[in-house]
Design a protein around this motif. Structure first.
Motif, short mmCIF file in Angstrom:
data_model
loop_
_atom_site.label_atom_id
_atom_site.label_comp_id
_atom_site.label_asym_id
_atom_site.label_seq_id
_atom_site.Cartn_x
_atom_site.Cartn_y
_atom_site.Cartn_z
N ALA A 144 48.86 -1.10 31.21
CA ALA A 144 49.32 -2.50 31.20
C ALA A 144 50.26 -2.75 32.38
O ALA A 144 50.15 -3.76 33.09
N GLN A 145 51.19 -1.83 32.60
CA GLN A 145 52.13 -1.99 33.72
C GLN A 145 51.37 -1.95 35.05
O GLN A 145 51.70 -2.67 36.00
N ARG A 194 48.46 8.50 23.65
CA ARG A 194 47.63 7.31 23.83
C ARG A 194 48.50 6.06 24.02
O ARG A 194 48.15 5.15 24.78
N ASN A 195 49.62 6.01 23.33
CA ASN A 195 50.56 4.89 23.51
C ASN A 195 51.04 4.81 24.95
O ASN A 195 51.17 3.74 25.53
N GLN A 196 51.36 5.97 25.51
CA GLN A 196 51.83 6.00 26.90
C GLN A 196 50.74 5.52 27.84
O GLN A 196 51.01 4.82 28.82
N GLN A 206 48.20 3.41 27.15
CA GLN A 206 48.04 1.96 27.00
C GLN A 206 49.17 1.23 27.75
O GLN A 206 48.92 0.27 28.47
N GLY A 207 50.39 1.70 27.57
CA GLY A 207 51.53 1.03 28.21
C GLY A 207 51.50 1.18 29.72
O GLY A 207 51.82 0.24 30.45
N CYS A 237 56.85 -1.74 27.53
CA CYS A 237 56.51 -0.33 27.28
C CYS A 237 55.11 -0.12 26.73
O CYS A 237 54.42 0.79 27.14
N THR A 238 54.72 -0.92 25.75
CA THR A 238 53.61 -0.51 24.89
C THR A 238 52.24 -0.96 25.33
O THR A 238 51.24 -0.44 24.85
N GLY A 239 52.16 -1.99 26.17
CA GLY A 239 50.86 -2.57 26.45
C GLY A 239 50.31 -3.32 25.25
O GLY A 239 49.12 -3.63 25.21
#
Lengths: 152, 787
Positions: free
Chosen positions: B664-665, B656-658, B660-661, A135-137
């Motif tokens: 990454a995905q 911002r968390n969304q 970053q995540g 979820c968080t990266g």
């Protein structure tokens, strides 16, 4: 055969097959469902617990090998209602999303901050490579760990 | 009402339990007397069931119930009902369910599966879209004509499950223009696995003649309605409740294993737990689909796109599922971002004998954006224009037409590109590079949208001054339910966001909702919650006006008080008013409903679409810098920047968390995540060992700028923020790698072997013989080219 385990300070015993993975005994017999059996092959870290202080993948450990060891699960880290410094930092940094990986993350970071109280960003990222988060990266988790280092 | 959003960094109520291992997800539920279930799955991609005898299995130790196709008569789907719960007669993919068993223990249930006598005659299979579209291909659904049509306007035939087209303007004339150059590009992408950490899991009971399903889902009403349809019972006989969900990403937007547990609970009279093993989860994921794309454009030397056409093949696997719906999206992804003089697009969902695909964060968008942005760079190279200048010249702005004739409002992408320029210029200069690696960077644009759809909410004012919000929303991790919605309700009622209790989803308690996904939670559920809270506010102010002796219009609710505007400290506390109101006029509550009215397409422009145009566009600009190792083909991402259109950020830190995540995905999708199908029809990546997702050392901190102020009908001007961050990651990395290497990047993910092939010129250009050269020859249903 009975396996005797010390979990979060309590003596417990299980009559399950001694090669049963520790995670299944914790969850299904003792109802400590914090440790998550996500991949069941030692890759994701979500089932991490401390065995005699060492981060251990409870999906890979036969319960018999934990006999007479001190097992601490994520449920046993915070005393009373007070979060540990790393738990508090993760909450303060709004690092938690779905949360399934966090029991393992918390265990890994708890251990890291014990053995390396001055851990750097690189130390933290390296330590987290055994704990996958979808979820968080990761970034907010690393920030939280740095915060916990700073407030110690 | 802006002053009420002071708590913009409001922390989530669920974090503390999640951090202490106390949260009970569906996989953590163990009910007294509960049975454990397992599902027998086919191990051939195509076959005929000659014999399926469960009598021996039913006598195995501990077995309490066995169910098969005879217990589940219905079929489900979107657009077409083609999907039964169990294979009947024909097996269409490796992993397709044949029977399910509930026993006292999981070991006994699995042992009983092996006692099912099953005989299967293997049949020829089509494993790729090229095979499925061959003139003599076996049909995955020989009975495709008999499927019930759920949405009028279908175009389908044989292995084409669904087809959607867009035709606007005269593309043939555009391509014939003497002043235009033609750029022709082809792309392919593989499947991606969501890898939600909580496997799909359910605990079902049969209580008082109704099913109660506790499940890890994003869409409780879909589970309710689809379970009822498969089981052949009225939908009102199914109640769905949802504990905290351990990750979704679109995987849990469709029904999964719930009906098996429901059937077994009814048959056994006991609660039944069914949890997918990680292997089952990997093999039957409902992956992001693999796709093949051909896109051509006619562009003038000045950089005007006068015509564009594309053919998109989307592999839906053995059943249409969400792919049928997703054929619609191509109009807004391949047809998005840029002004187009004329355009024609066809998107085709193709049946193959493989595990079904489904929705995944920015479904359809990530690969079409990859294709569109790489194609854009190829156009810029062909006409000798700077790619950023080309984008700036062509991005959609105020009053511009989208592919379906939709008129866009506001200049958004242009100013966002400017902001990205500023971020790039402000960044620290990179150190001197003498390590022999190849360096490149790229900036891309992306257009996505909020999937609106209906939502309902109820707000109950409690006598202690708190409020309870009841919806069918689900907390899947994004924080929308734990942060944005309480913030909206608290802002309206002038109470602290921590004083808003959010009730977990229960279809018996809350009204209909499409589901948590598509970036719609804060918008649709937020709007319904806002309306419900406003009704409560109005009732409380009316009631308070008598005791405070002021007109309701002169009263405000803020800081826990109802007081006369401009006179802080006047009036009474909300708790006092709520207590009095409950005693004198009864408990105070409000209800709210919301749905998008829908933006129409230009008449005659689209066919086979589920949404004609996009209600709430969302834009993104991404920039990244990569280093490519010429010896190994390894791509390292050095920096990543995002400017995202968020409408209004209620909780910037959560947004911002969304981002970053999501990035990454997207990096996983861009660089190494790919699910492949073996020659035996089986998914090759069956575990975390064979499917690698990004680790902490693979990800860079994403520098983020939230762009606020673009038009939106969302409450307080919000837009969905969680879906779009993944949209143009694949595109950006691909363009950066193309710039670094000087090679034509046509495929994702960019694994080291694939990059090495590019560097060593071992890769010939992609070609798709199964995509006809003439656009119109790719259609089941001819589309009038004049619109």
């Amino acid at each position: 055969m009975v396996v005797n385990l010390t979990v979060n300070g309590d003596r417990r015993s299980s009559a399950a097959d001694p090669i049963t993975p520790l995670v299944d005994i914790l969850r299904e017999e003792f109802h400590l469902t914090g440790a998550k059996p996500v991949c069941r092959e030692g890759f994701c870290g979500a089932c991490m617990v401390l065995v005699d202080g060492a981060p251990t993948l409870s999906c890979l450990m036969p319960a018999a090998l934990a006999e007479d060891c001190e097992i601490r699960t994520v449920e046993g880290l915070a005393v009373g209602g007070t979060l540990t410094p790393i738990q508090a930092a993760l909450e303060d940094c709004d690092a938690v999303q779905c949360g399934m990986c966090f029991p393992g993350m918390v265990v890994t970071l708890t251990h890291l901050l014990t053995v390396e109280p001055g851990a750097t960003r690189d130390d933290i990222r390296a330590a987290l490579t055994g704990n996958i988060c979808r979820c968080t990266g990761y970034e907010r988790i690393v920030e939280a760990a740095l915060l916990a280092v700073a407030v110690k | 009402m802006s002053e009420v959003f002071t708590a913009t960094d409001f922390r989530r109520r669920d974090a503390r339990d999640k951090l202490r291992g106390r949260t009970r997800y569906t996989i953590d539920r163990y009910l007294p007397g509960m049975l454990h279930a397992a599902v027998l799955r086919a191990s051939v991609p195509s076959g005929r069931i000659i014999r399926l005898d469960v009598s021996r299995a039913a006598r195995m130790p501990g077995v309490r119930a066995v169910v098969t196709a005879a217990d589940a008569p219905g079929k489900i789907g979107i657009g077409i009902a083609d999907h039964p719960l169990f294979a009947r007669d024909l097996i269409r993919y490796d992993g397709e369910p044949l029977a399910a068993i509930a026993a006292d223990t999981l070991v006994e249930a699995n042992a009983a599966l092996t006692a099912i006598d099953v005989e299967i005659e293997p049949l020829p299979a089509v494993l790729t879209m090229a095979e499925a579209l061959a003139p003599t291909a076996p049909l995955v659904h020989p009975d495709w004509r008999e499927h019930e049509i759920l949405l009028a306007g279908e175009a389908r035939e044989g292995n084409v499950a669904w087809e959607a087209t867009v035709v606007r303007g005269d593309v043939d004339s555009a391509f014939a223009r003497s002043d235009a150059v033609i750029v022709d590009s082809t792309f392919r992408v593989g499947r991606q696995n969501h890898v939600a950490f909580e496997a799909r899991a359910v605990v079902a009971s049969y209580e008082d003649g109704r099913f109660h399903i506790e499940t890890s889902t994003q869409a409780p009403w879909t589970v309710r309605n689809a379970t009822a349809r498969l089981l052949g019972v009225p939908a009102s006989q199914v109640r769905v409740t949802v504990p905290p969900v351990g990750g979704g990403f679109g995987l849990k937007f469709d029904i999964a294993i719930e009906p098996f547990a429901a059937l077994l609970a009814r048959a056994s009279g006991r609660p039944v737990r069914l949890v997918n093993s990680r292997e089952e989860e990997m093999l039957t994921c409902l992956f992001r689909e693999n796709a093949e794309i051909r896109i051509r454009s006619a562009v003038t030397q000045e950089g005007e796109i006068v015509g564009r056409e594309a053919v998109v093949l989307m592999d839906c696997g053995a059943y249409g599922g969400e792919q049928v719906f997703l054929t619609t999206m191509t109009a807004h992804t391949l047809g998005g971002n840029y002004r187009l003089g004329s355009v024609r697009l066809v998107s085709r969902a193709i049946y193959t004998n493989t595990a079904p695909n489904g929705a995944f964060r920015c479904c359809n968008g990530v690969y079409n954006t990859f294709a569109l942005e790489r194609h854009t760079d190829e156009i810029a190279a062909k006409i000798g224009m700077d790619p950023l200048l080309f984008r700036r010249r062509n991005v959609l702005g105020n009053g511009d037409l989208g592919a379906t004739g939709q008129v866009f409002e506001g200049d958004v992408l242009g100013p966002m590109l400017d902001r990205m320029d500023t971020m790039r210029e402000a960044a620290a200069k990179p150190p001197a590079r003498t390590d022999g690696r190849l360096y490149g960077r790229a900036t891309t644009v992306g257009t996505w949208f909020v999937f609106v759809g209906p939502s309902a909410a109820t707000v109950n004012m409690n006598a202690d001054g708190t409020a309870t919000l009841v919806t069918s929303g689900v907390e899947i991790g994004s924080g929308s339910m734990m942060q944005a919605l309480p913030q909206i309700v608290s802002a309206t009622l002038g109470i602290a966001p921590g004083d808003v209790v959010v009730r977990a989803a229960d279809t018996d308690a809350a009204g209909y909702d499409v589901g948590v996904g598509g970036g719609r939670t804060t918008v649709s559920l937020g709007a319904a919650s806002l309306a419900a809270a406003q009704e409560v506010r109005k009732k409380l102010l009316n009631f308070a006006s008598e005791t405070i002796e002021a007109s309701p219009d002169d009263l405000v609710m803020r800081n826990g008080r109802i007081e006369i505007a401009g006179a802080p400290g006047s009036g009474r506390s909300i708790t006092e008013v709520a207590t009095l109101a409950q005693a004198q006029i009864g408990p105070v509550s409000g209800t709210g409903a919301f749905t998008g009215s829908g933006v129409p397409a230009m008449p005659g422009c689209v066919a086979g679409h589920f949404i004609d145009a996009i209600d709430i566009p969302v834009f993104a600009v991404h920039d990244c810098e990569v280093a490519v190792d010429p010896e190994t083909g390894h791509v390292e991402v050095l920096s990543y920047k995002v400017v995202q259109d968020v409408g209004r950020a209620l909780n910037p830190r959560a947004v911002r968390n969304q981002i970053q995540g999501g990035v990454a995905q997207g990096l996983g999708y861009a660089l190494h995540e790919e699910v492949t199908i073996g020659t035996n029809g089986r998914v090759c990546q069956n575990s975390f060992e064979t499917y690698r997702v990004p680790l902490a050392l693979d990800v860079v901190p994403v520098e983020t700028s939230l762009y606020e102020g673009a038009p939106s009908v969302g409450p307080f001007g919000t837009k969905g923020a969680g879906e779009v961050p993944i949209l143009n990651v694949g595109a950006t990395v691909a363009c950066a790698v193309a710039n670094a290497t000087g090679k034509r990047v046509q495929e994702l993910p960019l694994t080291p072997p694939r990059v090495l092939e590019l560097l060593l010129d071992l890769k010939s250009d992609l070609s798709f013989p199964h995509i006809a050269e003439a656009w119109a020859e790719n259609l089941v249903r001819p589309h009038n080219t004049t619109g």
